[in-house]
Design an enzyme around this catalytic site. Structure first.
Site, PDB file in Angstrom:
ATOM      1  N   ASN A   9     -88.133  27.626 -29.933  1.00  0.00           N
ATOM      2  CA  ASN A   9     -89.655  27.683 -30.268  1.00  0.00           C
ATOM      3  C   ASN A   9     -89.817  28.093 -27.968  1.00  0.00           C
ATOM      4  O   ASN A   9     -89.556  26.717 -27.821  1.00  0.00           O
ATOM      5  CB  ASN A   9     -90.238  26.223 -30.372  1.00  0.00           C
ATOM      6  CG  ASN A   9     -91.644  25.421 -30.510  1.00  0.00           C
ATOM      7  OD1 ASN A   9     -92.166  26.463 -29.784  1.00  0.00           O
ATOM      8  ND2 ASN A   9     -91.447  24.233 -30.854  1.00  0.00           N
ATOM      9  N   TRP A  10     -90.525  28.808 -28.385  1.00  0.00           N
ATOM     10  CA  TRP A  10     -90.811  29.243 -26.961  1.00  0.00           C
ATOM     11  C   TRP A  10     -92.162  27.976 -26.316  1.00  0.00           C
ATOM     12  O   TRP A  10     -92.769  28.156 -25.296  1.00  0.00           O
ATOM     13  CB  TRP A  10     -91.346  30.296 -26.467  1.00  0.00           C
ATOM     14  CG  TRP A  10     -90.010  31.235 -26.930  1.00  0.00           C
ATOM     15  CD1 TRP A  10     -89.013  31.217 -27.438  1.00  0.00           C
ATOM     16  CD2 TRP A  10     -90.012  32.794 -27.148  1.00  0.00           C
ATOM     17  NE1 TRP A  10     -88.566  31.889 -27.220  1.00  0.00           N
ATOM     18  CE2 TRP A  10     -88.513  33.261 -27.025  1.00  0.00           C
ATOM     19  CE3 TRP A  10     -91.073  33.688 -25.848  1.00  0.00           C
ATOM     20  CZ2 TRP A  10     -88.011  34.683 -26.367  1.00  0.00           C
ATOM     21  CZ3 TRP A  10     -90.443  35.328 -26.305  1.00  0.00           C
ATOM     22  CH2 TRP A  10     -89.187  35.915 -26.765  1.00  0.00           C
ATOM     23  N   LYS A  11     -93.100  27.507 -27.408  1.00  0.00           N
ATOM     24  CA  LYS A  11     -94.411  26.449 -26.656  1.00  0.00           C
ATOM     25  C   LYS A  11     -95.717  27.355 -25.744  1.00  0.00           C
ATOM     26  O   LYS A  11     -95.118  29.338 -26.455  1.00  0.00           O
ATOM     27  CB  LYS A  11     -94.082  25.830 -26.098  1.00  0.00           C
ATOM     28  CG  LYS A  11     -92.925  24.853 -26.920  1.00  0.00           C
ATOM     29  CD  LYS A  11     -92.524  23.926 -26.246  1.00  0.00           C
ATOM     30  CE  LYS A  11     -90.907  22.965 -26.778  1.00  0.00           C
ATOM     31  NZ  LYS A  11     -91.296  21.711 -26.710  1.00  0.00           N
ATOM     32  N   HIS A  96     -95.001  19.664 -35.784  1.00  0.00           N
ATOM     33  CA  HIS A  96     -94.460  19.691 -34.235  1.00  0.00           C
ATOM     34  C   HIS A  96     -95.324  18.926 -33.601  1.00  0.00           C
ATOM     35  O   HIS A  96     -96.551  18.685 -33.864  1.00  0.00           O
ATOM     36  CB  HIS A  96     -94.047  21.250 -33.390  1.00  0.00           C
ATOM     37  CG  HIS A  96     -93.895  20.413 -32.239  1.00  0.00           C
ATOM     38  ND1 HIS A  96     -93.898  20.210 -31.385  1.00  0.00           N
ATOM     39  CD2 HIS A  96     -92.611  21.143 -32.004  1.00  0.00           C
ATOM     40  CE1 HIS A  96     -92.958  19.703 -30.142  1.00  0.00           C
ATOM     41  NE2 HIS A  96     -91.994  21.044 -30.533  1.00  0.00           N
ATOM     42  N   GLU A  98     -95.993  17.601 -31.102  1.00  0.00           N
ATOM     43  CA  GLU A  98     -96.799  18.404 -30.300  1.00  0.00           C
ATOM     44  C   GLU A  98     -98.428  18.129 -30.649  1.00  0.00           C
ATOM     45  O   GLU A  98     -98.744  17.879 -30.119  1.00  0.00           O
ATOM     46  CB  GLU A  98     -96.403  19.704 -29.324  1.00  0.00           C
ATOM     47  CG  GLU A  98     -95.093  18.739 -28.049  1.00  0.00           C
ATOM     48  CD  GLU A  98     -94.545  20.031 -27.786  1.00  0.00           C
ATOM     49  OE1 GLU A  98     -94.812  21.370 -27.882  1.00  0.00           O
ATOM     50  OE2 GLU A  98     -93.278  19.492 -26.986  1.00  0.00           O
ATOM     51  N   GLU A 168     -86.826  16.380 -35.915  1.00  0.00           N
ATOM     52  CA  GLU A 168     -87.167  15.951 -34.348  1.00  0.00           C
ATOM     53  C   GLU A 168     -87.295  15.011 -33.171  1.00  0.00           C
ATOM     54  O   GLU A 168     -88.231  14.890 -33.490  1.00  0.00           O
ATOM     55  CB  GLU A 168     -88.319  17.412 -33.340  1.00  0.00           C
ATOM     56  CG  GLU A 168     -87.982  18.641 -34.362  1.00  0.00           C
ATOM     57  CD  GLU A 168     -88.933  19.712 -33.278  1.00  0.00           C
ATOM     58  OE1 GLU A 168     -87.876  20.695 -32.908  1.00  0.00           O
ATOM     59  OE2 GLU A 168     -89.833  19.609 -33.158  1.00  0.00           O
ATOM     60  N   GLY A 174     -88.535  17.525 -24.602  1.00  0.00           N
ATOM     61  CA  GLY A 174     -88.805  17.378 -23.507  1.00  0.00           C
ATOM     62  C   GLY A 174     -88.166  16.864 -22.653  1.00  0.00           C
ATOM     63  O   GLY A 174     -89.121  16.712 -21.779  1.00  0.00           O
ATOM     64  N   SER A 214     -84.230  18.234 -26.373  1.00  0.00           N
ATOM     65  CA  SER A 214     -83.125  18.304 -25.657  1.00  0.00           C
ATOM     66  C   SER A 214     -82.051  18.790 -26.026  1.00  0.00           C
ATOM     67  O   SER A 214     -80.675  18.741 -25.733  1.00  0.00           O
ATOM     68  CB  SER A 214     -83.478  16.890 -25.263  1.00  0.00           C
ATOM     69  OG  SER A 214     -84.512  16.300 -24.211  1.00  0.00           O
ATOM     70  N   GLY A 235     -85.974  23.835 -27.480  1.00  0.00           N
ATOM     71  CA  GLY A 235     -87.548  24.382 -26.868  1.00  0.00           C
ATOM     72  C   GLY A 235     -87.310  24.724 -25.429  1.00  0.00           C
ATOM     73  O   GLY A 235     -87.203  26.184 -25.289  1.00  0.00           O
ATOM     74  N   GLY A 236     -87.207  23.758 -24.547  1.00  0.00           N
ATOM     75  CA  GLY A 236     -86.503  24.648 -23.115  1.00  0.00           C
ATOM     76  C   GLY A 236     -85.608  24.977 -22.501  1.00  0.00           C
ATOM     77  O   GLY A 236     -85.249  26.251 -22.228  1.00  0.00           O
TER      78      GLY A 236
HETATM   79  C1  PEP Z   1     -88.755  21.427 -29.735  1.00  0.00           C
HETATM   80  O1  PEP Z   1     -90.418  21.639 -29.172  1.00  0.00           O
HETATM   81  O2  PEP Z   1     -89.110  21.401 -31.017  1.00  0.00           O
HETATM   82  C2  PEP Z   1     -87.962  20.807 -28.891  1.00  0.00           C
HETATM   83  C3  PEP Z   1     -86.909  21.177 -29.819  1.00  0.00           C
HETATM   84  O3  PEP Z   1     -87.973  20.777 -27.432  1.00  0.00           O
HETATM   85  P1  PEP Z   1     -86.875  20.374 -25.944  1.00  0.00           P
HETATM   86  O4  PEP Z   1     -85.504  21.105 -27.149  1.00  0.00           O
HETATM   87  O5  PEP Z   1     -87.329  21.037 -24.992  1.00  0.00           O
HETATM   88  O6  PEP Z   1     -86.842  19.081 -26.392  1.00  0.00           O
END
Ligand code: PEP
Length: 258
Positions: A9-11, A96, A98, A168, A174, A214, A235-236
């Site tokens: 997920n590049w956001k 998600h 967010e 999640e 994040g 994370s 994500g990141g």
């Molecule tokens: C996400 O936003 O789906 C996610 C898992 O982010 P991160 O890996 O950066 O915590």
């Protein structure tokens, strides 16, 4: 055998140029996984989707990060399922945290998105997970149960087959804090049990349940060695091709050893 899935997920990251470079790099490094039980899903910003040819690899597809519950019309700034399909995406992330938080999205509204997406033939990655406050009150199971049952359990047996669940925990997204393998495994097994109770064991056992929060190449091994964790929503760490592919290698190795 259920599918192991690694989704990125590049956001709201990458210019179009950077996104194409990252995508090409992931595709090139993914060729060596073509005979493995792993499916890659990349969810870049909407604007990038049409420029990315996911047909280059059979085990890779594109996803949108969200969709509208409306089919078309005067909804400025929204993206419909038909538009998503028209640019080649095969899946959409729904729920998600967010988006739940920033747009105050409720399970009832997510249910409508689920129906439009599945009705029009997209697979969905449905996100669920508790906040730190929920966990401190030991409410993680009831929160996750409500999120999953209210938005997904009206689906027919065959439609539920198009669902990938991503657990999640909000406190891990994040933040650099990861759920312990034990915490993650417990909730994954709990979700599989819910699916089994609602449908049957066979459908529960064939549903891929991903961990997100994370996850990176350092902690992936311990998480993916858990029997109910079938991959990750990243994500990141999905923004660097080498890191993402390292996580993929870890996933394949962990599942080969099961
Ligand atoms: C996400 O936003 O789906 C996610 C898992 O982010 P991160 O890996 O950066 O915590």
């Amino acid at each position: 055998m259920r599918r192991n899935i690694l989704a990125g997920n590049w956001k709201m990251n990458t210019s179009l140029f950077e996104g194409i470079e990252l995508f090409n790099s992931i595709v090139e490094k993914s060729y060596s996984f073509s005979d493995k039980n792993i499916h890659f899903i990349i969810a870049p910003p909407y604007t990038h989707l049409a420029t990315m040819d996911a047909n280059r690899l059979i085990n890779l597809s594109l996803a949108a990060q969200n969709c509208s519950k409306n089919e078309n019309g005067a909804f400025t700034g929204e993206i419909s399922v038909d538009i998503i399909k028209s640019v080649g995406a095969k899946a959409v992330i729904i729920g998600h945290s967010e988006i739940r938080q920033n747009f105050n999205e409720k399970n009832s509204s997510l249910k409508e998105k689920v129906d439009v997406a599945i009705g029009k033939g997209l697979d969905i990655i449905y996100c669920c997970g508790e906040t730190d406050k929920n966990r401190n009150q030991n409410d993680q199971e009831s929160v996750v149960e409500n999120q999953v049952s209210e938005a997904l359990f009206h689906l027919s047996y065959s439609d539920f087959g198009k669902v990938i669940v991503a657990y999640e925990p909000v406190w891990a997204i994040g933040t650099g804090i990861t759920a312990s393998p034990e915490q993650a495994q417990n909730i994954h097994a709990f979700i599989r049990g819910l699916i089994s109770n609602r449908f049957d064991t066979s459908l529960a056992n064939s549903t891929s349940i991903l961990y997100g929060g994370s996850c990176n190449s350092k902690n992936a091994k311990d998480l993916f060695e858990c029997k109910d964790i079938d991959g990750g929503l990243i994500g990141g760490a999905s923004l660097k091709a080498d890191e993402f592919i390292h996580i993929a290698t870890t996933l394949v190795a962990a599942k080969d050893n099961e």
